[in-house]
Design a protein around this motif. Sequence first.
Motif, short mmCIF file in Angstrom:
data_model
loop_
_atom_site.label_atom_id
_atom_site.label_comp_id
_atom_site.label_asym_id
_atom_site.label_seq_id
_atom_site.Cartn_x
_atom_site.Cartn_y
_atom_site.Cartn_z
N GLY A 187 0.76 -1.24 0.00
CA GLY A 187 0.00 0.00 0.00
C GLY A 187 0.79 1.28 0.00
O GLY A 187 0.23 2.34 0.27
N PHE A 188 2.10 1.24 -0.30
CA PHE A 188 2.86 2.50 -0.34
C PHE A 188 3.89 2.50 -1.45
O PHE A 188 4.33 1.45 -1.92
CB PHE A 188 3.52 2.79 1.02
N ARG A 189 4.27 3.71 -1.89
CA ARG A 189 5.32 3.92 -2.88
C ARG A 189 6.64 4.14 -2.15
O ARG A 189 6.67 4.49 -0.99
CB ARG A 189 5.02 5.14 -3.75
N PHE A 190 7.73 3.97 -2.89
CA PHE A 190 9.05 4.20 -2.31
C PHE A 190 9.42 5.66 -2.47
O PHE A 190 9.93 6.10 -3.50
CB PHE A 190 10.09 3.31 -3.00
N GLU A 191 9.13 6.43 -1.41
CA GLU A 191 9.43 7.86 -1.38
C GLU A 191 10.15 8.19 -0.07
O GLU A 191 9.98 7.50 0.93
CB GLU A 191 8.15 8.68 -1.48
N GLY A 192 10.93 9.26 -0.07
CA GLY A 192 11.62 9.69 1.15
C GLY A 192 12.52 8.61 1.71
O GLY A 192 13.36 8.04 1.00
N GLU A 193 12.36 8.31 3.00
CA GLU A 193 13.19 7.29 3.64
C GLU A 193 12.96 5.91 3.03
O GLU A 193 13.88 5.08 2.98
CB GLU A 193 12.89 7.24 5.14
N GLU A 194 11.75 5.66 2.57
CA GLU A 194 11.46 4.37 1.96
C GLU A 194 12.24 4.16 0.67
O GLU A 194 12.54 3.03 0.29
CB GLU A 194 9.96 4.22 1.69
N TYR A 195 12.59 5.27 0.01
CA TYR A 195 13.36 5.15 -1.23
C TYR A 195 14.75 4.61 -0.93
O TYR A 195 15.31 3.85 -1.72
CB TYR A 195 13.46 6.49 -1.94
N GLU A 196 15.30 5.00 0.21
CA GLU A 196 16.62 4.47 0.61
C GLU A 196 16.52 2.97 0.85
O GLU A 196 17.45 2.21 0.53
CB GLU A 196 17.12 5.20 1.86
N THR A 197 15.42 2.54 1.43
CA THR A 197 15.20 1.10 1.62
C THR A 197 15.15 0.39 0.28
O THR A 197 15.74 -0.68 0.09
CB THR A 197 13.89 0.85 2.38
#
Length: 494
Positions: A182-192
């Motif tokens: 349910g989420f896109r890779f943005e912000g800190e999640e993009y680093e993940t």
Amino acid sequence: MIIILCITSLAIYLGYHLYWKRRNFPPGPIPFPLVGNILSLQLPPPGYVALNNWRKKYGDVYTFWLGNSPYISINSYEKLKETFVKDGDTYVGKKEQKFLTDFRGGSYGIVETNGELWRTHRRFALTNLRDFGLGKDLMQDRILIEVEDLFKKFDATAGSEVDIPVEFYTSVANVINQATFGFRFEGEEYETFLKLKKLIDFQNESMKDPKVFLRLFLPFIAKLIPGPNMENMFDEFKTTFFGFFNKNIEIHRNKIDYDEQENNDYCEAYLKEQRKREAEGDFETFSNVQLANTCLDLWFAGLLTTTTTITWSLAYILNTPGIQEKIHEEMDRVIGNDRLITTSDKNDLSYMNAVITESQRCANIFPINLFHETTRDTTIYGYPVKAGTGVVAQVSCVMMDENVFPDPERFNPDRFIDENGKFKKIDEVLPFSIGKRQCLGEGLARMELFLFLANFLNRYKITVKADKMPSIDKTLDSTVTPRDFFGVLEKRWL
């Protein structure tokens, strides 16, 4: 006396491997003791040459061996229908590969399971993908959000070289991760995401080495073959990915509203079903480890196959003069420059559909298809076959059948255009396999391929320097991996 005993023993040993164990199977290449025909599949890699040569020599049904295990290979469309469609239940089993079972911590997920567990979770996944909007506007809208995000990134390159495959990779990952968590890779999640991608890239590079292929299928001699330690190679990959999945599963578990009827993603739907089952006393079918492994299946089926096909599609277009111009001509005539392309345009873009279909046929990203096994004793074209015998729906040979596709190595989208200029479907194109084990992500993959490629090629003209053209030579690697290249994008309109 000792010499005679040794010679006799050797003769018996060779007689068993070269004749006796093969006598009740369809004819095929003679296997070497212990290793079978695995060396032939790697000389050259990734196996197309050997498979096609065996088909020409032994016919549409033959037997090859991986180690001491026989696999009956079915190599024509008509025979595939007779076995995997008309008698699908007999061939619905998945042949266990020990290294994959060990990696998963047991028989879990959808791709690597059998029986009622497989049926239940495949049905559950298909139902929920459909409910999330597969074939409806909701999933299309999610993909088009990624298309517009791609445009922003590419427009900002202003004539500079850009790593086109990497940007597509991120967009496709966003689509499947939204469906899963349910989420896109943005912000800190993009680093993940970058960390996950780095591991995937490492795995892809490692799998290019034919020695890795040998070590996977010949574990008994793995320590004797120079190369990376398989256990160490997979350990960080396993720890990181299952860590990512389990972390997001727990986040969902802590915030989920079990009374809400609608589900935002697959993980939420699964957890609600898990609670329902546990209330009925079933603590096995929808377990936590099964959820993590199913996420693995959805993630990789939705990411790697789609990105690999997109990058090969662009590679074929760039390597074939005139294709890009014909695409642009059709786009200008049918679409114009004032809107995004949607699935409602698909029937009007015959040449675009032909390019995508020919890309799937030529890319042919699984040289050896999924290893099925018979679920019961049966007969395959006159040969009695025991339950548990390996059988392969060899779609790679079907898609390279020169009787159906003359000059099959050549990229030629016009194969799929009829005398009226309309798209012509050919049944022998089977990129998602056939039968009850057909790829569960087929619907999503088809939608992504069309929306990403059609919109991208409508907006941009791609130029790649001659010395940086992406390779379409498959004999260099033991697997078919995504293409890497940099290109300059010129907007076709403002």
